[in-house]
Design an enzyme around this catalytic site. Structure first.
Site, short mmCIF file in Angstrom:
data_model
loop_
_atom_site.label_atom_id
_atom_site.label_comp_id
_atom_site.label_asym_id
_atom_site.label_seq_id
_atom_site.Cartn_x
_atom_site.Cartn_y
_atom_site.Cartn_z
N ASP A 239 0.79 -1.24 0.00
CA ASP A 239 0.00 0.00 0.00
C ASP A 239 0.82 1.30 0.00
OD1 ASP A 239 -1.91 -1.97 0.32
OD2 ASP A 239 -2.99 -0.97 1.95
N LYS B 248 -7.17 -4.85 -3.22
CA LYS B 248 -8.03 -5.36 -2.14
C LYS B 248 -9.01 -4.28 -1.70
CE LYS B 248 -4.38 -4.08 1.11
NZ LYS B 248 -4.97 -2.92 1.79
N CYS C 153 -2.14 -2.37 7.64
CA CYS C 153 -2.03 -3.29 6.51
C CYS C 153 -0.72 -4.08 6.49
CB CYS C 153 -2.26 -2.53 5.21
SG CYS C 153 -3.97 -1.95 5.07
#
Ligand SMILES: [Zn+2]
Length: 188
Positions: free
Chosen positions: A9, A97, A142
């Site tokens: 990310d 995602k 994350c």
């Protein structure tokens, strides 16, 4: 016995100036780019992206920054893109995602973000990857979830903590404390 790097990310919205900018995000992007520019030795390098279309209660007008967040990484917006420091690097695959619900772990992602796309565990397994290094944003969300899932999937897992940035810096010690009992190596 291959080894992969999972870059979690590192997106425009999670870096300084982004919709959900984390202090140190730009530095992570720059440092990961430097790592990848050298002889890094990884057999595969993949990225994950938050990839929101309508993630329901993951977004809030009054976010608590634990379970709810300002809108971020909306598909089709510049904020959803990988940080510009890394766009020149050809990732072997990108796993998207969170299209319609919160998804913290990269192992919830698929190539293309659709439910029938190939997931990260299967993709790595097909290439003989047995160990992974995890870096990116955010350490306490994350990155943590991705590392925990990597270990659960049987990968020998290391968090490159120096190549991560946290939403809540005071929680990083707790993240380390929650991951090391899972057999995960925490590398500063
Ligand atoms: Zn999100």
């Amino acid at each position: 016995m291959g080894k992969a790097l999972i870059v979690v990310d590192v997106q425009v919205d999670f870096c300084e100036g982004g919709a959900l900018g984390v202090d140190g995000g730009n530095a992570v992007a720059s440092d990961v780019a430097s790592l990848l520019a050298g002889e890094h030795g990884y057999d595969a390098v993949v990225a994950t992206r938050d990839h929101h279309i309508d993630p329901g209660s993951h977004f809030s007008a009054t976010p608590d920054f634990v379970d709810t967040w300002p809108p971020h990484c909306v598909v089709g917006t510049p904020g959803q893109e990988i940080h510009p420091d890394l766009t020149g690097f050809g990732f072997d695959a990108v796993f998207d995602k969170g299209s319609y619900e919160a998804a913290y772990s990269g192992f919830e992602g698929t190539v293309g973000g659709s439910p029938d796309g190939e997931g990260l565990a299967r993709w790595l397994g097909r290439r003989g990857i047995t160990s992974v290094d995890v870096c990116g944003i955010a350490t306490d969300f994350c990155v943590k979830a991705t590392a925990a899932d990597a270990a659960a999937e049987g990968f020998d897992t290391t968090v490159l903590a120096g190549l991560t940035a946290a939403v809540h810096n005071d929680s990083v010690e707790n993240v380390e404390g929650s991951l090391t009992p899972l057999g995960i190596t925490w590398q500063r």
